[in-house]
Design a protein around this motif. Structure first.
Motif, mmCIF file in Angstrom:
data_model
loop_
_atom_site.group_PDB
_atom_site.id
_atom_site.type_symbol
_atom_site.label_atom_id
_atom_site.label_comp_id
_atom_site.label_asym_id
_atom_site.label_seq_id
_atom_site.Cartn_x
_atom_site.Cartn_y
_atom_site.Cartn_z
ATOM 1 N N LYS A 53 0.825 -1.203 0.000
ATOM 2 C CA LYS A 53 0.000 0.000 0.000
ATOM 3 C C LYS A 53 0.864 1.259 0.000
ATOM 4 N N ASN A 54 0.597 2.136 -0.943
ATOM 5 C CA ASN A 54 1.217 3.466 -0.999
ATOM 6 C C ASN A 54 2.731 3.427 -0.748
ATOM 7 N N PRO A 55 3.484 2.718 -1.580
ATOM 8 C CA PRO A 55 4.944 2.658 -1.378
ATOM 9 C C PRO A 55 5.538 4.061 -1.337
ATOM 10 N N THR A 56 6.482 4.231 -0.421
ATOM 11 C CA THR A 56 7.054 5.553 -0.168
ATOM 12 C C THR A 56 8.565 5.443 0.001
ATOM 13 N N ILE A 57 9.272 6.439 -0.503
ATOM 14 C CA ILE A 57 10.704 6.568 -0.231
ATOM 15 C C ILE A 57 10.931 7.893 0.484
ATOM 16 N N ALA A 58 11.645 7.827 1.579
ATOM 17 C CA ALA A 58 11.986 9.018 2.367
ATOM 18 C C ALA A 58 13.477 9.294 2.204
ATOM 19 N N VAL A 59 13.801 10.469 1.686
ATOM 20 C CA VAL A 59 15.191 10.864 1.472
ATOM 21 C C VAL A 59 15.586 11.876 2.546
ATOM 22 N N PHE A 60 16.570 11.491 3.355
ATOM 23 C CA PHE A 60 17.049 12.336 4.445
ATOM 24 C C PHE A 60 18.338 13.032 4.019
ATOM 25 N N ALA A 61 18.414 14.334 4.232
ATOM 26 C CA ALA A 61 19.592 15.107 3.841
ATOM 27 C C ALA A 61 20.263 15.721 5.064
ATOM 28 N N GLY A 62 21.587 15.669 5.077
ATOM 29 C CA GLY A 62 22.331 16.257 6.189
ATOM 30 C C GLY A 62 23.767 16.527 5.796
ATOM 31 N N ASP A 63 24.369 17.508 6.456
ATOM 32 C CA ASP A 63 25.765 17.845 6.179
ATOM 33 C C ASP A 63 26.690 17.331 7.269
ATOM 34 N N HIS A 64 27.970 17.195 6.885
ATOM 35 C CA HIS A 64 28.992 16.610 7.752
ATOM 36 C C HIS A 64 30.129 17.610 7.946
ATOM 37 N N GLY A 65 30.514 17.808 9.202
ATOM 38 C CA GLY A 65 31.531 18.800 9.513
ATOM 39 C C GLY A 65 32.828 18.609 8.762
ATOM 40 N N ILE A 66 33.217 17.354 8.568
ATOM 41 C CA ILE A 66 34.502 17.090 7.895
ATOM 42 C C ILE A 66 34.500 17.588 6.454
ATOM 43 N N ALA A 67 33.326 17.694 5.839
ATOM 44 C CA ALA A 67 33.249 18.066 4.426
ATOM 45 C C ALA A 67 33.645 19.519 4.176
#
Length: 345
Positions: A53-67
């Motif tokens: 039922k209602n397939p969903t993809i959740a994309v989480f975004a975040g930054d990293h201090g080392i970058a």
């Protein structure tokens, strides 16, 4: 958070499902991995007629201090925010594949080093404007780790209450292959050199430098628990995915695992609750060198190997039609009896 995750083991149902699969008009085992997926989803849902039922993809975004230093990543940190805008403008690969396969897509700001000013269609779960540089201090505090884990779980729960029972995860974060390599090393007890790959396109000499830097980072912190490893090395997006996986398993959702970064988040979930693997289907083998070793560690075989290493949840989106096919044959394919076909007995 206290997650209550139960094994899907059910001998009677497993036998009933296998019998139903074997009675379809085909030689036994002829549909290969589709048969295993059908059995697994039936056990997850506790029925011999599962539905997606209602397939969903959740994309989480975040930054990293080392970058910020640019020593382990060829792209500048600003690309994380730029790609979030690309997701929201429906211009990325994940948008194309989700649209193609009728998958709902949610984009989450877990901790991007940018102020999105409440832009519509972006879920604001920001813990901070990126993590700290783990070359100097742990990536996040204990409180930040706990908040990220809880927010990830809350987002999975919200998606579940939107009448969804199949969820996949994706990520975006410049520098997050470094975090995933460190987590892989901790959870699988694999030397850093065997965990580090090209990421978003490092050349061989830069990979060597990345290996040296991350080896120093690992020995600086030397975590002693899964929670400490995630807070020392993880990004906010990775920890949120860990929390979301755990909550999705608690809610008996079918979980589609993407590539290297999402599998690193899964390793954290698995270390805390091994039963979580019962709910996971592994979409693809990433082109990132450590991913195959991660999969070998947990004894799982993915559905496809297309040499992809994009992230974003693209592997999960590509694999979904295969998962859908497994459920379709289980529910709709004729049996020998109903079709009047001899089963050879």
């Amino acid at each position: 958070m206290d997650f209550k995750i139960k094994s899907v083991s059910n001998k009677n149902l497993a036998e009933a499902l296998q019998s139903k699969i074997d009675q379809k008009t085909k030689p036994i085992g002829a549909l290969g991995s589709l048969e295993k997926i059908a059995l697994q989803i039936g056990l997850i849902q506790g029925t011999d007629r599962p539905i997606l039922k209602n397939p969903t993809i959740a994309v989480f975004a975040g930054d990293h201090g080392i970058a910020k230093k640019g020593e382990v990543n060829p792209y500048p940190q600003e690309v994380t925010a730029q790609m979030v805008y690309n997701f929201l403008n429906k211009g990325a690969a994940i948008n194309v594949f989700c649209t193609q396969n009728n998958i709902d897509l949610h984009i989450i700001d877990a901790g991007v080093n940018h102020n999105f000013n409440g832009i519509s269609d972006l879920i604001d779960a920001k813990i901070d404007y990126g993590t700290q540089n783990y070359q100097e201090v742990p990536a996040m505090t204990k409180v930040q780790y706990e908040n990220a884990l809880k927010k990830g779980g809350d987002i999975a729960k919200q998606i579940f209450h939107n009448d969804c029972n199949s969820i996949g995860f994706g990520e975006m974060g410049i520098g997050n292959t470094s975090a995933a390599s460190l987590l892989m090393s901790y959870f699988t007890d694999t030397p850093i050199a065997e965990c580090v790959g090209a990421g978003t396109g490092l050349q061989p000499e830069s990979i060597t430098i990345k290996q040296q830097i991350l080896s120093e980072v690992y020995h600086k912190h030397n975590p002693t628990s899964p929670q400490e490893a995630l807070s020392c090395f993880g990004g906010f997006e990775i920890v949120m995915i860990t929390g979301a996986i755990l909550k999705a398993a608690e809610l008996k959702m079918t979980i589609v695992i993407d590539g290297f970064i999402v599998t690193a988040a899964l390793l954290g979930a698995h270390a805390m609750h091994p039963e979580v693997l019962d709910y996971c289907i592994f979409a693809h083998t990433s082109g990132e060198q450590g991913h195959q070793k991660m999969l070998a560690y947990i004894g799982k075989t993915p559905l496809v190997n297309l040499g992809m290493r994009l992230g974003e949840g693209t592997g999960a989106a590509i694999a979904y039609p295969i998962i859908k096919s497994a459920v379709a044959f289980l529910n709709n394919m004729a049996s020998f009896e109903s079709a009047g076909v001899s089963d050879g007995n």
